[in-house]
Design a protein around this motif. Sequence first.
Motif, PDB file in Angstrom:
ATOM      1  N   PHE A  73      21.801  17.985  48.035  1.00 56.60           N
ATOM      2  CA  PHE A  73      22.058  16.877  47.106  1.00 56.60           C
ATOM      3  C   PHE A  73      20.748  16.419  46.472  1.00 56.60           C
ATOM      4  O   PHE A  73      20.682  16.156  45.267  1.00 56.60           O
ATOM      5  CB  PHE A  73      22.697  15.691  47.832  1.00 56.60           C
ATOM      6  CG  PHE A  73      24.117  15.888  48.295  1.00 56.60           C
ATOM      7  CD1 PHE A  73      24.976  16.757  47.645  1.00 56.60           C
ATOM      8  CD2 PHE A  73      24.595  15.177  49.386  1.00 56.60           C
ATOM      9  CE1 PHE A  73      26.298  16.917  48.078  1.00 56.60           C
ATOM     10  CE2 PHE A  73      25.904  15.330  49.828  1.00 56.60           C
ATOM     11  CZ  PHE A  73      26.758  16.206  49.175  1.00 56.60           C
ATOM     12  N   SER A 248      27.632  24.280  46.129  1.00 58.07           N
ATOM     13  CA  SER A 248      28.483  23.145  45.760  1.00 58.07           C
ATOM     14  C   SER A 248      27.713  21.840  45.869  1.00 58.07           C
ATOM     15  O   SER A 248      27.806  20.968  44.994  1.00 58.07           O
ATOM     16  CB  SER A 248      29.718  23.097  46.663  1.00 58.07           C
ATOM     17  OG  SER A 248      30.489  24.270  46.541  1.00 58.07           O
ATOM     18  N   CYS A 251      25.298  21.489  43.049  1.00 58.36           N
ATOM     19  CA  CYS A 251      26.006  21.089  41.829  1.00 58.36           C
ATOM     20  C   CYS A 251      26.237  19.583  41.799  1.00 58.36           C
ATOM     21  O   CYS A 251      26.121  18.944  40.749  1.00 58.36           O
ATOM     22  CB  CYS A 251      27.349  21.817  41.732  1.00 58.36           C
ATOM     23  SG  CYS A 251      27.240  23.573  41.346  1.00 58.36           S
ATOM     24  N   VAL A 252      26.565  19.019  42.947  1.00 58.52           N
ATOM     25  CA  VAL A 252      26.763  17.569  43.031  1.00 58.52           C
ATOM     26  C   VAL A 252      25.462  16.852  42.681  1.00 58.52           C
ATOM     27  O   VAL A 252      25.455  15.884  41.901  1.00 58.52           O
ATOM     28  CB  VAL A 252      27.236  17.161  44.439  1.00 58.52           C
ATOM     29  CG1 VAL A 252      27.218  15.644  44.605  1.00 58.52           C
ATOM     30  CG2 VAL A 252      28.637  17.703  44.704  1.00 58.52           C
ATOM     31  N   GLU A 256      24.839  14.285  39.553  1.00 60.93           N
ATOM     32  CA  GLU A 256      24.385  12.908  39.736  1.00 60.93           C
ATOM     33  C   GLU A 256      23.126  12.628  38.910  1.00 60.93           C
ATOM     34  O   GLU A 256      22.960  11.524  38.375  1.00 60.93           O
ATOM     35  CB  GLU A 256      24.159  12.637  41.221  1.00 60.93           C
ATOM     36  CG  GLU A 256      25.456  12.613  42.013  1.00 60.93           C
ATOM     37  CD  GLU A 256      25.273  12.485  43.515  1.00 60.93           C
ATOM     38  OE1 GLU A 256      26.273  12.220  44.213  1.00 60.93           O
ATOM     39  OE2 GLU A 256      24.122  12.657  43.995  1.00 60.93           O
ATOM     40  N   SER A 293      32.145  13.669  40.210  1.00 60.58           N
ATOM     41  CA  SER A 293      31.020  13.989  41.091  1.00 60.58           C
ATOM     42  C   SER A 293      31.231  13.389  42.476  1.00 60.58           C
ATOM     43  O   SER A 293      30.872  13.995  43.494  1.00 60.58           O
ATOM     44  CB  SER A 293      29.698  13.485  40.493  1.00 60.58           C
ATOM     45  OG  SER A 293      29.637  12.073  40.468  1.00 60.58           O
ATOM     46  N   TYR A 294      31.826  12.198  42.527  1.00 64.16           N
ATOM     47  CA  TYR A 294      32.121  11.571  43.817  1.00 64.16           C
ATOM     48  C   TYR A 294      33.147  12.386  44.592  1.00 64.16           C
ATOM     49  O   TYR A 294      33.009  12.599  45.800  1.00 64.16           O
ATOM     50  CB  TYR A 294      32.634  10.147  43.592  1.00 64.16           C
ATOM     51  CG  TYR A 294      33.040   9.434  44.860  1.00 64.16           C
ATOM     52  CD1 TYR A 294      32.115   9.187  45.871  1.00 64.16           C
ATOM     53  CD2 TYR A 294      34.352   9.008  45.054  1.00 64.16           C
ATOM     54  CE1 TYR A 294      32.494   8.528  47.039  1.00 64.16           C
ATOM     55  CE2 TYR A 294      34.737   8.347  46.208  1.00 64.16           C
ATOM     56  CZ  TYR A 294      33.802   8.111  47.203  1.00 64.16           C
ATOM     57  OH  TYR A 294      34.178   7.476  48.354  1.00 64.16           O
ATOM     58  N   ALA A 296      33.649  15.605  44.350  1.00 60.35           N
ATOM     59  CA  ALA A 296      32.991  16.827  44.821  1.00 60.35           C
ATOM     60  C   ALA A 296      32.110  16.539  46.016  1.00 60.35           C
ATOM     61  O   ALA A 296      32.071  17.314  46.988  1.00 60.35           O
ATOM     62  CB  ALA A 296      32.166  17.438  43.688  1.00 60.35           C
ATOM     63  N   ARG A 297      31.379  15.423  45.989  1.00 59.80           N
ATOM     64  CA  ARG A 297      30.530  15.047  47.134  1.00 59.80           C
ATOM     65  C   ARG A 297      31.370  14.896  48.397  1.00 59.80           C
ATOM     66  O   ARG A 297      30.989  15.388  49.466  1.00 59.80           O
ATOM     67  CB  ARG A 297      29.779  13.757  46.817  1.00 59.80           C
ATOM     68  CG  ARG A 297      28.976  13.203  47.979  1.00 59.80           C
ATOM     69  CD  ARG A 297      28.256  11.915  47.603  1.00 59.80           C
ATOM     70  NE  ARG A 297      26.964  12.183  47.001  1.00 59.80           N
ATOM     71  CZ  ARG A 297      25.811  12.147  47.685  1.00 59.80           C
ATOM     72  NH1 ARG A 297      25.814  11.878  48.979  1.00 59.80           N
ATOM     73  NH2 ARG A 297      24.665  12.384  47.084  1.00 59.80           N
ATOM     74  N   CYS A 320      35.535  23.978  47.296  1.00 59.37           N
ATOM     75  CA  CYS A 320      34.324  23.239  46.928  1.00 59.37           C
ATOM     76  C   CYS A 320      33.560  23.948  45.818  1.00 59.37           C
ATOM     77  O   CYS A 320      33.144  23.326  44.837  1.00 59.37           O
ATOM     78  CB  CYS A 320      33.421  23.072  48.150  1.00 59.37           C
ATOM     79  SG  CYS A 320      34.034  21.935  49.410  1.00 59.37           S
ATOM     80  N   ALA A 324      33.246  22.050  42.340  1.00 59.08           N
ATOM     81  CA  ALA A 324      31.917  21.492  42.068  1.00 59.08           C
ATOM     82  C   ALA A 324      31.233  22.201  40.905  1.00 59.08           C
ATOM     83  O   ALA A 324      30.582  21.564  40.073  1.00 59.08           O
ATOM     84  CB  ALA A 324      31.049  21.560  43.320  1.00 59.08           C
ATOM     85  N   VAL A 328      30.316  20.194  37.433  1.00 61.76           N
ATOM     86  CA  VAL A 328      28.977  19.970  36.880  1.00 61.76           C
ATOM     87  C   VAL A 328      28.894  20.499  35.445  1.00 61.76           C
ATOM     88  O   VAL A 328      28.143  19.962  34.617  1.00 61.76           O
ATOM     89  CB  VAL A 328      27.890  20.585  37.784  1.00 61.76           C
ATOM     90  CG1 VAL A 328      27.820  22.105  37.666  1.00 61.76           C
ATOM     91  CG2 VAL A 328      26.526  19.976  37.466  1.00 61.76           C
TER      92      VAL A 328
END
Length: 386
Positions: A73, A248, A251-252, A256, A293-294, A296-297, A320, A324, A328
């Motif tokens: 992340f 994945s 990508c998150v 972000e 994005s949330y 995917a996280r 995922c 993800a 993105v």
Amino acid sequence: MALDADLFEQLRQTVRRFVRERLVPLEAEIALADNIPAEIRQEMRGLGLFGLSIPQEYGGLGLTMEEEVHIAFELGHTSPAFRSVIGTNNGIGSQGLIMDGTEEQKSAYLPKLATGEIISSFALTEPGAGSDAASLRTTARRDGEEYILNGTKRFITNAPYADLFTVFARTDTGDKPGRDVTAFLVERSAPGLSLGKIDKKMGQAGSHTCDVIFEDCRVPASSVLGGKEGQGFKTAMKVLDRGRLHISAFCVGMAERLIADSLAYAMQRKQFGQPIAEFQLIQAMLADSRAESYAARCMVLETARAKDQGGNVSTEAACCKMFASEMVGRVADRAVQIHGGAGYMEEYGIERAYRDVRLFRIYEGTTQIQQILIARNMIKEAAAAA
């Protein structure tokens, strides 16, 4: 083995500062030069970033999957070229060795991979075998106490400066696809191994790929990963499961970063006498990006925890990767739109990110391959339940 919670938080904060204070200011320079400076690689070694996922007994940090995705992340907040420097040593270039290697093989290579003394590459893709990995044509013929490899691998990440290749080749002429694939640990110095020219890509400048060519390349029988023929395809699939979770998470992180940049721009850019962040259609794009994005996280963290608990997460990892990487791409597209003409200009870095993220929907399994894997696993589970 998980790190002590305080120790891990120190690591995460250290990586966070390194990314934001050291790497982010270099992004434009790296894109222009298409090269990561030697001093950055050395700093990464000093931080232990080459051994994040390598077990502690071999000199790595031995992060759990959940810990690894938290670091990914953070790494996602800068150019993917930086992650690529350490990516293969922690991921597809070492995980086959960690999962299926002999003790002698692990002892010989993992400590050097953990420190970044050597760089690894994962040589699976071929000119005629990408998504259809089971159709690879590189061969390995036994000749006494050696194997002779012939074939070409394509688009191999970090190959231009790799010291060790995990190479997948056919060792039999069996009629069951994938059953006769064997993995080999091949050193760069092996006679008959050569490299093609560095590929020119759409994006991800600073991360390099090229062909790896085997022409009567002789390797000792001891180079067979795990000491067993015919296990290569299973090894590759296990490695890709973990790699898909890492990608994945990255990508998150990239999403972000793009959302933060888009929000900051929208709050200061004025049109019609007010910041464009006040316009509902801009707000809708920001909100959609934040929600996706949330989601995917949450998916990545839940799947990472399940993997750490020993569960089979092949389906979830594919979910995922599919979600993800597509997410993105949508976030990057919205970021360009929110920035308007500035988003199309090189100086803002948004167009670079737009090009960079496009690759995530292709490597380590295209979106379409993830869809097939997910659906096939669903059918198998339903049939088993019936």
